[in-house]
Scaffold this motif. Structure first.
Motif, PDB file in Angstrom:
ATOM      1  N   ALA A 159       0.721  -1.471   0.106  1.00 33.95           N
ATOM      2  CA  ALA A 159      -0.180   0.147  -0.106  1.00 33.95           C
ATOM      3  C   ALA A 159       0.732   1.110   0.435  1.00 33.95           C
ATOM      4  N   VAL A 160       0.213   2.371  -0.750  1.00 33.23           N
ATOM      5  CA  VAL A 160       0.944   4.149  -1.114  1.00 33.23           C
ATOM      6  C   VAL A 160       0.533   4.347   0.603  1.00 33.23           C
ATOM      7  N   VAL A 161       2.206   4.955   0.439  1.00 36.51           N
ATOM      8  CA  VAL A 161       2.136   5.478   2.818  1.00 36.51           C
ATOM      9  C   VAL A 161       1.159   7.039   1.888  1.00 36.51           C
ATOM     10  N   ASP A 162       0.468   7.207   3.292  1.00 39.56           N
ATOM     11  CA  ASP A 162       0.329   8.621   3.640  1.00 39.56           C
ATOM     12  C   ASP A 162       0.821   9.546   3.461  1.00 39.56           C
ATOM     13  N   CYS A 163       1.835   9.837   2.728  1.00 38.82           N
ATOM     14  CA  CYS A 163       2.940  10.700   2.454  1.00 38.82           C
ATOM     15  C   CYS A 163       2.822  11.995   1.830  1.00 38.82           C
ATOM     16  N   ALA A 164       3.274  13.629   2.577  1.00 36.96           N
ATOM     17  CA  ALA A 164       3.028  14.699   0.694  1.00 36.96           C
ATOM     18  C   ALA A 164       4.702  15.314   1.040  1.00 36.96           C
ATOM     19  N   GLU A 223       8.223   3.803 -18.474  1.00 37.73           N
ATOM     20  CA  GLU A 223       8.744   5.115 -17.865  1.00 37.73           C
ATOM     21  C   GLU A 223       8.773   4.664 -16.673  1.00 37.73           C
ATOM     22  N   ARG A 224       9.718   4.323 -15.916  1.00 39.35           N
ATOM     23  CA  ARG A 224       9.792   4.379 -14.501  1.00 39.35           C
ATOM     24  C   ARG A 224      10.456   5.545 -13.806  1.00 39.35           C
ATOM     25  N   TYR A 225       9.760   6.212 -12.806  1.00 34.69           N
ATOM     26  CA  TYR A 225      10.239   6.957 -11.841  1.00 34.69           C
ATOM     27  C   TYR A 225      10.252   6.531 -10.107  1.00 34.69           C
ATOM     28  N   VAL A 226      10.736   7.236  -8.972  1.00 33.81           N
ATOM     29  CA  VAL A 226      11.482   6.812  -8.396  1.00 33.81           C
ATOM     30  C   VAL A 226      11.961   7.580  -7.558  1.00 33.81           C
ATOM     31  N   GLU A 227      10.780   7.743  -6.559  1.00 35.78           N
ATOM     32  CA  GLU A 227      11.147   9.098  -5.487  1.00 35.78           C
ATOM     33  C   GLU A 227      12.575   8.277  -4.570  1.00 35.78           C
ATOM     34  N   LEU A 228      13.672   8.953  -4.319  1.00 34.42           N
ATOM     35  CA  LEU A 228      14.905   8.734  -3.921  1.00 34.42           C
ATOM     36  C   LEU A 228      15.489   8.365  -2.006  1.00 34.42           C
ATOM     37  N   ASP A 229      14.071   9.550  -1.642  1.00 37.53           N
ATOM     38  CA  ASP A 229      13.903   9.967  -0.315  1.00 37.53           C
ATOM     39  C   ASP A 229      12.714  10.856  -0.132  1.00 37.53           C
ATOM     40  N   GLY A 230      11.718  11.227   0.915  1.00 43.87           N
ATOM     41  CA  GLY A 230      10.661  11.751   0.742  1.00 43.87           C
ATOM     42  C   GLY A 230       9.912  10.421   0.999  1.00 43.87           C
ATOM     43  N   PRO A 260       7.997  16.549  -0.081  1.00 45.99           N
ATOM     44  CA  PRO A 260       8.989  16.315  -1.682  1.00 45.99           C
ATOM     45  C   PRO A 260       9.672  15.167  -1.560  1.00 45.99           C
ATOM     46  N   ALA A 261      10.286  14.927  -2.444  1.00 40.80           N
ATOM     47  CA  ALA A 261      11.509  14.533  -2.840  1.00 40.80           C
ATOM     48  C   ALA A 261      13.081  15.045  -3.507  1.00 40.80           C
ATOM     49  N   SER A 262      13.677  15.332  -2.483  1.00 38.29           N
ATOM     50  CA  SER A 262      14.684  16.356  -2.771  1.00 38.29           C
ATOM     51  C   SER A 262      15.618  15.632  -4.639  1.00 38.29           C
ATOM     52  N   ARG A 263      15.557  14.130  -4.304  1.00 36.25           N
ATOM     53  CA  ARG A 263      15.925  13.282  -5.525  1.00 36.25           C
ATOM     54  C   ARG A 263      14.728  12.599  -6.718  1.00 36.25           C
ATOM     55  N   PHE A 264      15.354  12.083  -7.199  1.00 38.79           N
ATOM     56  CA  PHE A 264      14.339  11.505  -8.026  1.00 38.79           C
ATOM     57  C   PHE A 264      15.030  10.454  -9.214  1.00 38.79           C
ATOM     58  N   ALA A 265      14.916   9.531  -9.766  1.00 35.66           N
ATOM     59  CA  ALA A 265      15.641   8.511 -11.066  1.00 35.66           C
ATOM     60  C   ALA A 265      14.741   8.209 -11.706  1.00 35.66           C
ATOM     61  N   VAL A 266      14.571   8.423 -12.907  1.00 35.13           N
ATOM     62  CA  VAL A 266      14.272   7.973 -14.231  1.00 35.13           C
ATOM     63  C   VAL A 266      14.782   6.897 -15.188  1.00 35.13           C
ATOM     64  N   LEU A 267      13.780   6.031 -14.998  1.00 36.63           N
ATOM     65  CA  LEU A 267      14.446   4.717 -15.439  1.00 36.63           C
ATOM     66  C   LEU A 267      13.392   4.246 -16.924  1.00 36.63           C
ATOM     67  N   ARG A 268      14.400   4.874 -18.050  1.00 35.52           N
ATOM     68  CA  ARG A 268      13.926   4.026 -19.743  1.00 35.52           C
ATOM     69  C   ARG A 268      14.762   3.335 -20.295  1.00 35.52           C
ATOM     70  N   PRO A 269      13.704   2.869 -21.352  1.00 37.18           N
ATOM     71  CA  PRO A 269      14.714   1.256 -21.742  1.00 37.18           C
ATOM     72  C   PRO A 269      15.891   2.176 -22.983  1.00 37.18           C
ATOM     73  N   LEU A 270      17.022   1.424 -23.058  1.00 32.87           N
ATOM     74  CA  LEU A 270      17.538   1.920 -23.636  1.00 32.87           C
ATOM     75  C   LEU A 270      17.098   2.242 -26.272  1.00 32.87           C
ATOM     76  N   ASP A 271      15.761   1.255 -25.844  1.00 35.22           N
ATOM     77  CA  ASP A 271      15.752   1.420 -27.520  1.00 35.22           C
ATOM     78  C   ASP A 271      15.015   1.562 -27.593  1.00 35.22           C
ATOM     79  N   GLY A 272      14.100   3.040 -26.212  1.00 37.16           N
ATOM     80  CA  GLY A 272      13.175   3.918 -26.391  1.00 37.16           C
ATOM     81  C   GLY A 272      11.662   3.399 -26.535  1.00 37.16           C
ATOM     82  N   GLY A 273      11.891   1.964 -26.675  1.00 43.65           N
ATOM     83  CA  GLY A 273      10.297   1.239 -26.113  1.00 43.65           C
ATOM     84  C   GLY A 273      10.091   0.992 -24.619  1.00 43.65           C
ATOM     85  N   GLY A 274       9.129   1.054 -24.913  1.00 43.68           N
ATOM     86  CA  GLY A 274       8.775   0.107 -23.228  1.00 43.68           C
ATOM     87  C   GLY A 274       8.117   1.797 -22.624  1.00 43.68           C
TER      88      GLY A 274
END
Length: 331
Positions: free
Chosen positions: A273-278, A296-303, A280-294
């Motif tokens: 379950a997603v935590v009830d939290c507000a 996109e994934r975003y991850v808050e690295l803190d917050g 803001p993240a100071s860092r986040f990651a973006v994961l994208r396929p090298l071939d450009g398809g598929g």
């Protein structure tokens, strides 16, 4: 008779010049605007025109500071006695760490008699056979200031094609403009980001999505055999955190090692379950396929440590943790 190509040019240029006046395509002359709105208390370009000359150079551009409403552009009231002119704009220059920077500038001129004379000229009328080019002229962000600190945005008289009259252009080039302020407002490139295929800036889409509509929970565990992923990590300045579309600056990235990728994909497939939290993240990651398809994934690295998976099927929100953040550390 004027060609449709010429008429289109006049219409576009009239739109670019803005203000209260328009362009009568049949006569080829801009309609006369009303008086300019006089505003109390000039402070700076940073306050009055934070977006003047803004350059759009990346998929995501950091939002500018909120600006006061733009005053109405118009003719100079005879009772208003300008003593200085101010130009607000942007320039590009080499960045200290490589790449290029956008620099906001404020320039001021005191000897403005020729400029005032040009600004008080009428719009020029055409004879119906003027050959106009299709280039769009975007006028500078110009203000006139009086000795009481009041200011206004003057209308720029136009030629038959809807461009500023030659006298106006010459007058703007004539005064000895003095640069009174510069500030860095963004980067146009980042050699480190370019080297690993990441954009120099990106927006925290986890924050955006959770503020504009709650996405669905995550789906089944992603297949560990998914194609190679590129990791791009961004740092969000404190001034951006919690905004409508927080923009981060590139910190590190590269192709995610296979063993770490498998762990990341398993973590992104959890159904906690997603935590009830507000927070803001100071860092986040973006994961994208090298071939450009598929997806996109975003991850808050803190917050709040949430993650978001966006695909053609929609957006799915999930709950990450510090372990997932460590898997997305420097490569």
């Amino acid at each position: 008779m004027r060609s449709s190509r010429t008429a289109l040019a006049v219409a576009l240029l009239g739109m670019a010049l803005g203000g209260c006046g328009g362009t009568d395509i049949e006569s080829g002359v801009a309609t006369e605007p009303g008086p300019a709105q006089i505003v109390e208390g000039w402070t700076s370009c940073a306050t009055a025109a934070p977006r003047a000359g803004e350059l759009i150079t990346a998929p995501t551009t950091r939002p500018s500071a909120s600006a006061v409403p733009e005053p109405t552009i118009g003719r100079i009231d005879p009772a208003f006695a300008p003593v200085a002119a101010v130009l607000c704009g942007r320039e590009i220059r080499p960045g200290a760490g490589g790449g290029q920077e956008q620099i906001a500038t404020e320039r001021r001129a005191q000897e403005i008699a020729p400029l005032l004379a040009a600004l008080r000229l009428p719009n020029e009328k055409g004879d119906g056979e003027v050959a106009c080019t299709l280039d769009m002229v975007i006028p500078p962000w110009l203000a006139l200031v009086d000795d009481r600190g009041r200011w206004l945005r003057p209308y720029l008289p136009t030629d038959p094609c809807g461009k500023p009259r030659a006298e106006v252009t010459a007058a703007l080039a004539g005064p000895q403009w003095t640069t009174v302020d510069t500030r860095t407002v963004g980067r146009l490139g980042n050699p480190a980001a370019d080297a690993v295929g990441c954009a120099p800036q990106w927006s925290d889409m986890v924050w955006v999505r959770t503020r504009t509509g709650r996405p669905a929970p995550p789906g089944p565990v992603a297949a560990p055999a998914a194609g190679p992923l590129r990791l791009c990590v961004y740092q969000v300045p404190p001034s951006e955190q919690g905004g409508g579309k927080p923009a981060g600056d590139f910190v590190y990235g590269g192709q995610l090692p296979a063993e770490r990728q498998a762990g990341v994909l398993r973590a992104l497939g959890n159904r906690r379950a997603v935590v009830d939290c507000a927070t803001p993240a100071s860092r986040f990651a973006v994961l994208r396929p090298l071939d450009g398809g598929g997806p996109e994934r975003y991850v808050e690295l803190d917050g709040c440590h949430r993650f978001l998976v966006e695909s053609t099927d929609g957006a799915q929100l999930g709950q990450g943790d510090a372990t997932l953040s460590r898997l997305l550390g420097p490569i």
